[in-house]
Design an enzyme around this catalytic site. Sequence first.
Site, mmCIF file in Angstrom:
data_model
loop_
_atom_site.group_PDB
_atom_site.id
_atom_site.type_symbol
_atom_site.label_atom_id
_atom_site.label_comp_id
_atom_site.label_asym_id
_atom_site.label_seq_id
_atom_site.Cartn_x
_atom_site.Cartn_y
_atom_site.Cartn_z
ATOM 1 N N CYS A 75 0.854 -1.199 0.000
ATOM 2 C CA CYS A 75 0.000 0.000 0.000
ATOM 3 C C CYS A 75 0.885 1.243 0.000
ATOM 4 O O CYS A 75 0.633 2.217 -0.723
ATOM 5 C CB CYS A 75 -0.887 0.035 1.239
ATOM 6 S SG CYS A 75 -1.823 -1.470 1.582
ATOM 7 N N HIS A 79 0.750 4.911 -1.766
ATOM 8 C CA HIS A 79 0.129 5.908 -0.896
ATOM 9 C C HIS A 79 1.105 6.566 0.079
ATOM 10 O O HIS A 79 0.713 7.522 0.755
ATOM 11 C CB HIS A 79 -1.009 5.266 -0.096
ATOM 12 C CG HIS A 79 -2.156 4.779 -0.936
ATOM 13 N ND1 HIS A 79 -3.027 5.627 -1.568
ATOM 14 C CD2 HIS A 79 -2.572 3.524 -1.249
ATOM 15 C CE1 HIS A 79 -3.938 4.915 -2.230
ATOM 16 N NE2 HIS A 79 -3.681 3.637 -2.061
ATOM 17 N N CYS A 113 -8.507 -2.145 -4.272
ATOM 18 C CA CYS A 113 -7.104 -1.746 -4.420
ATOM 19 C C CYS A 113 -6.210 -2.986 -4.501
ATOM 20 O O CYS A 113 -5.296 -3.044 -5.322
ATOM 21 C CB CYS A 113 -6.698 -0.881 -3.226
ATOM 22 S SG CYS A 113 -5.850 0.632 -3.688
ATOM 23 N N CYS A 176 -35.036 0.378 12.169
ATOM 24 C CA CYS A 176 -33.918 0.962 12.925
ATOM 25 C C CYS A 176 -34.402 2.186 13.715
ATOM 26 O O CYS A 176 -34.081 2.366 14.886
ATOM 27 C CB CYS A 176 -32.801 1.407 11.986
ATOM 28 S SG CYS A 176 -32.321 0.216 10.722
ATOM 29 N N CYS A 179 -36.013 2.199 17.398
ATOM 30 C CA CYS A 179 -35.158 2.200 18.590
ATOM 31 C C CYS A 179 -34.210 3.402 18.591
ATOM 32 O O CYS A 179 -34.075 4.087 19.597
ATOM 33 C CB CYS A 179 -34.326 0.915 18.650
ATOM 34 S SG CYS A 179 -35.235 -0.510 19.280
ATOM 35 N N HIS A 180 -33.517 3.628 17.469
ATOM 36 C CA HIS A 180 -32.355 4.518 17.501
ATOM 37 C C HIS A 180 -32.667 5.998 17.292
ATOM 38 O O HIS A 180 -31.807 6.842 17.545
ATOM 39 C CB HIS A 180 -31.304 4.025 16.518
ATOM 40 C CG HIS A 180 -30.800 2.642 16.863
ATOM 41 N ND1 HIS A 180 -30.003 2.404 17.962
ATOM 42 C CD2 HIS A 180 -31.016 1.439 16.297
ATOM 43 C CE1 HIS A 180 -29.735 1.101 18.038
ATOM 44 N NE2 HIS A 180 -30.347 0.487 17.038
ATOM 45 N N ARG A 217 -22.212 -5.253 12.593
ATOM 46 C CA ARG A 217 -23.157 -4.715 13.585
ATOM 47 C C ARG A 217 -24.559 -4.612 13.007
ATOM 48 O O ARG A 217 -25.553 -4.947 13.666
ATOM 49 C CB ARG A 217 -22.682 -3.335 14.054
ATOM 50 C CG ARG A 217 -23.500 -2.777 15.193
ATOM 51 C CD ARG A 217 -23.251 -3.596 16.446
ATOM 52 N NE ARG A 217 -24.206 -3.315 17.509
ATOM 53 C CZ ARG A 217 -25.386 -3.902 17.606
ATOM 54 N NH1 ARG A 217 -25.778 -4.784 16.707
ATOM 55 N NH2 ARG A 217 -26.183 -3.624 18.605
ATOM 56 N N CYS A 221 -28.036 -6.563 14.236
ATOM 57 C CA CYS A 221 -29.298 -5.878 14.550
ATOM 58 C C CYS A 221 -30.441 -6.475 13.730
ATOM 59 O O CYS A 221 -31.548 -6.648 14.236
ATOM 60 C CB CYS A 221 -29.190 -4.381 14.259
ATOM 61 S SG CYS A 221 -29.319 -3.329 15.721
#
Lengths: 260, 131
Positions: A75, A79, A113, A176, A179-180, A217, A221
């Site tokens: 990389c 970069h 990449c 979503c 709740c959020h 995550r 959920c």
Amino acid sequence: MISWRAIAAATLLAAAAPVLLAGEIPPDARRSGYAFMGADTRAMQDDDTSNPGMLFVLDGEALWAKKIGSADKACADCHGDAQSSMKGVAARYPAFDKALGRPVTLDQRIILCRANHQQATPLPYESRDLLALSAFIAHQSRGTPITAGDDPQAKPFVEQGRVLYMQRAGQLNLACTNCHDDNFDKRLAGAPITQAQPTGYPLYRLEWQTLGSLERRLRSCMSGVRAQAYDYGSPELVALELYLMSRAHGLPMETPAVRP
Amino acid sequence: MPTQANKLLPYTIIGDGIPVSLTGSPGDAARGRALVLARTTTCILCHSGPFPETRFQGDLAPDLTGTGNRWSVSQLRLRLVDASRFNPDTIMPSYYRNDGLVRVGRNFAGKPILSAAEIEDIVAFLATLRD
């Protein structure tokens, strides 16, 4: 009849103060998941020598400099020093890719990449090396305010993510937003519900005992409401991720965050 | 999809409730208490109640203490079967419903959250919660 001047004025107003839909959290009330945690977990995140996510960041730093693939390139060969070249980059992801005509996540950018420039074997989603590289790159944005979704070309995908965020799903028939947006600060089975501001991904979740991506995550959920989770890298998950990042506009990046 | 096994029993709504047991027989309050406390039924994720043995209770929904004073058995049954009849925006799932849902997970497709017998057990238990 509405004049073009009136439409232009309305558009300018909308640009100055983004229109919030019912239930959406106003900018000055947005809080990172960090604000919902106990003192012990905060201390663990704050101290780099106790933050388990930093081990992944260190692994990522080594991978950044390692020559791989049939191109035999690291990389760093393209970069350079990530401390300068990658500073602030993760705060803009998912970002619109002109060649693909759609947004890609930071993980997808790393995968692309590797394939295009290093000609190396692809890294599976959620693999240790992909998480380590992603954590190392996102760590260079720690403290940078999130601006993902600002690109006008990304807007239709932000909107797609917002629609998915508002849509009830699964056997429990919850969105979503239920709740959020509507119930953060309350407790679900004793645990505080956060605003779902994705400020620190990939992050170390104590429940997982490892680092994980925002997609992981989101998928957990979805399983929670007994819905069929979208696949890793699917357009729906990328759109949701983009919407969540745009919703966290201005909050500082925390990668690698620690969460319960 | 196996339809026969997942078919819901018919029920009749009268006024603001379902007066007749879904199974035709009364539920068991002791089994109902265990069901309310089991996380898989999801009750305790959002509700709290007179359950000193667990601290994993939610506060997204009203405390269940005194539920038996506030609602009749008939009302409780309809609230469990389909709370959205009282408020279309409620976050309380419809526990006896198996259609009109989006992207239901493979293990749950075509099935209600609770069986008719489980609903009757829970209704029987909730009716005992009196102040």
